[in-house]
Scaffold this motif. Structure first.
Motif, short mmCIF file in Angstrom:
data_model
loop_
_atom_site.label_atom_id
_atom_site.label_comp_id
_atom_site.label_asym_id
_atom_site.label_seq_id
_atom_site.Cartn_x
_atom_site.Cartn_y
_atom_site.Cartn_z
N THR A 105 0.85 -1.19 0.00
CA THR A 105 0.00 0.00 0.00
C THR A 105 0.89 1.24 0.00
O THR A 105 1.94 1.27 0.63
CB THR A 105 -0.94 0.01 1.21
OG1 THR A 105 -0.20 -0.17 2.41
CG2 THR A 105 -1.99 -1.08 1.09
N THR A 126 -3.94 3.66 -2.47
CA THR A 126 -3.43 2.99 -3.66
C THR A 126 -2.65 1.74 -3.25
O THR A 126 -1.87 1.77 -2.30
CB THR A 126 -2.52 3.90 -4.50
OG1 THR A 126 -1.32 4.21 -3.78
CG2 THR A 126 -3.23 5.19 -4.88
N ASP A 127 -2.90 0.66 -3.96
CA ASP A 127 -2.20 -0.61 -3.76
C ASP A 127 -1.19 -0.72 -4.90
O ASP A 127 -1.55 -1.08 -6.04
CB ASP A 127 -3.21 -1.76 -3.78
CG ASP A 127 -2.59 -3.10 -3.44
OD1 ASP A 127 -1.38 -3.28 -3.71
OD2 ASP A 127 -3.31 -3.97 -2.93
N LYS A 134 -4.08 -1.10 -7.97
CA LYS A 134 -5.48 -0.77 -7.72
C LYS A 134 -5.62 0.49 -6.86
O LYS A 134 -4.74 0.83 -6.07
CB LYS A 134 -6.19 -1.93 -7.04
CG LYS A 134 -6.35 -3.14 -7.94
CD LYS A 134 -7.06 -4.28 -7.23
CE LYS A 134 -7.22 -5.49 -8.15
NZ LYS A 134 -7.87 -6.63 -7.46
N TYR A 179 -8.34 2.04 -4.09
CA TYR A 179 -9.46 1.70 -3.21
C TYR A 179 -10.09 2.97 -2.66
O TYR A 179 -9.40 3.92 -2.29
CB TYR A 179 -8.99 0.84 -2.04
CG TYR A 179 -8.62 -0.57 -2.41
CD1 TYR A 179 -9.58 -1.58 -2.40
CD2 TYR A 179 -7.32 -0.90 -2.78
CE1 TYR A 179 -9.25 -2.89 -2.73
CE2 TYR A 179 -6.98 -2.20 -3.13
CZ TYR A 179 -7.95 -3.18 -3.10
OH TYR A 179 -7.61 -4.47 -3.45
N THR A 184 -13.55 -0.94 -5.12
CA THR A 184 -12.32 -0.72 -5.85
C THR A 184 -12.71 -0.09 -7.18
O THR A 184 -13.11 -0.79 -8.11
CB THR A 184 -11.58 -2.04 -6.10
OG1 THR A 184 -11.42 -2.73 -4.86
CG2 THR A 184 -10.22 -1.79 -6.72
N THR A 192 -8.52 0.00 -11.73
CA THR A 192 -7.34 -0.84 -11.88
C THR A 192 -6.44 -0.21 -12.94
O THR A 192 -6.92 0.15 -14.02
CB THR A 192 -7.72 -2.26 -12.30
OG1 THR A 192 -8.55 -2.85 -11.29
CG2 THR A 192 -6.48 -3.12 -12.48
#
Length: 316
Positions: free
Chosen positions: A176, A191-192, A197, A199, A217, A220
Motif C-alpha cells: 500500500t 493505492t495498492d 489498484k 481503493y 475498488t 485498476t
C-alpha cells in the motif's frame, strides 16, 4: 509491424486517451547526488510558499520556494532514513514517513527547523510509506510491504496520542502506498502499488473503521508500475501518481477518471518515476515531481489543477 516511439515506453491506454489532458511545465531542478539513486518523493507544503520534496535514497529533504524557485536543503535525516511521505501538523511539527532506516521503518517528527523531536515506531514488520492527518490529530499510514505470495500489507490509523494503533485494513494488499482523506473525512483513498489498484473506503462513525458493504475498488491501473502517492483537493478530486509512466491520473470524488497530467519527455521514456503531487495552499496551483532512473535527474513540474488545496489539519 512498426510501432511509434511512444509505444516503446508508456502509451496511454485507450480508455484514458480522451480524458482532459494537460502537460505540466518544468518548474525547478532538485540537486542530484553523484552516487547512489536519486528518487523524488514526499511533496507537501511547509507553508503557502515553501514546498517540501524528498530525495529518498539520499536521506535528504529540500525546500522549494515557489515564488522565487530557490531550492535549499532543509534536513539530512539520521540513520540513513528513507523519507517517502511528509505531513505537517497544525502545531508546525513535521511528520516524515520513512520506509526504512538503520533502525527500521518509522515516522520521524521534526521541528519547524528540521531538528528530530521524536521517533515513532509501529512494529517491526511494517514499511511506512505515506501518511495523512485527520482533523482530530491522528493519522492514517500505508505499509509498503508484502508480496503477491504473502499479502501482508494493509492500512493503519494512529490515534492523536501517537501510541494507539488501529488496523483499518489488516492485510491482504501488496505494498500500500498513497493515502488521502476526503475534505469531509468520510472517505479514505488508498493505492495498492503491488496490485495496481485504487481503493475508496467509506469510513464509519469512529473515523477509522470501514463501513460494511459499501466500499469499492473503482479503478485498476495498466502498466508495469503501480499507482504511487495520492493527493486530494478541496472539491474531493483525487490526484494519483503513476510511478514509472511520467503521468498522473485524476479522479472525481466518486472514483471516475476525469483527467490526467503528463510529464514532458515521457514519449522518449524520460522522467519516468512520477510519484507525488501537492497543491499550493489557498490556490489551485499543482506541483508534480518526477525522476529519471537513467540519468539521475530530479525535477518539479507545475500546472493549474481543478480546485484549490484541501487545507486539512495543517491550517485548521
Amino acid at each position: 509491424m512498426k510501432y511509434s516511439e511512444q509505444n516503446k515506453y508508456f502509451p496511454i491506454p485507450d480508455n484514458e486517451k480522451n480524458l482532459d489532458t494537460v502537460t505540466a511545465t518544468e518548474f525547478a531542478t532538485i540537486p542530484s547526488e553523484s552516487t547512489g539513486m536519486n528518487f523524488l518523493e514526499g511533496l507537501w507544503f511547509k507553508d503557502k510558499d515553501n514546498l517540501f520534496v524528498c530525495n529518498t535514497f539520499q536521506s535528504k529533504i529540500y525546500l522549494v520556494n515557489v515564488q522565487t524557485k530557490a531550492v535549499s536543503l532543509f534536513a539530512t535525516l539520521p540513520d540513513h532514513a528513507f523519507p517517502t511521505g511528509i505531513n505537517v501538523h497544525s502545531n508546525g511539527n513535521i511528520y516524515v514517513a520513512c520506509s526504512g532506516s538503520d533502525e527500521g521503518s518509522m515516522v520521524l517528527v521534526l521541528s519547524n527547523e528540521g531538528t528530530v523531536l521524536k521517533k515513532l515506531f509501529v512494529g517491526t514488520t511494517k514499511s511506512i510509506d505515506d501518511l495523512v492527518f485527520d482533523k482530530k490529530g491522528g493519522f492514517f499510514f500505508t505499509d509498503l510491504a508484502g508480496t503477491h505470495n504473502k499479502r501482508t500489507a494493509g492500512v493503519f490509523y494512529v490515534e492523536p496520542d501517537l501510541e494507539t494503533v488501529h488496523s483499518v485494513v489488516d492485510s491482504g494488499m501488496v505494498a500500500t502506498n498513497g493515502v488521502a482523506l476526503s475534505p469531509d473525512e468520510k472517505i479514505l483513498w488508498i493505492t495498492d502499488f503491488g496490485d495496481g489498484k485504487l481503493y475508496r473506503f467509506n469510513l464509519a462513525e469512529d473515523g477509522h473503521s470501514i463501513q460494511p458493504y459499501n466500499s469499492l475498488t473503482p479503478y485498476t491501473f495498466t502498466g508495469a508500475d503501480g499507482p504511487d502517492s495520492a493527493t486530494i483537493d478541496a472539491d474531493g478530486n483525487l490526484y494519483v501518481a503513476i510511478c514509472g509512466q511520467a503521468r498522473y491520473l485524476i479522479f472525481n470524488q466518486n472514483g471516475f477518471a476525469i483527467g490526467q497530467v503528463l510529464i514532458p519527455g515521457r514519449e522518449q521514456g524520460k522522467m519516468a518515476k512520477s510519484t507525488h503531487m501537492a497543491i499550493r495552499p489557498f490556490t489551485n496551483q499543482g506541483f508534480f515531481c518526477a525522476s529519471d532512473p537513467n540519468t539521475g535527474e530530479c525535477k518539479i513540474y507545475e500546472t493549474d489543477v481543478y480546485a484549490k488545496a484541501n487545507l486539512g489539519l495543517q491550517f485548521s
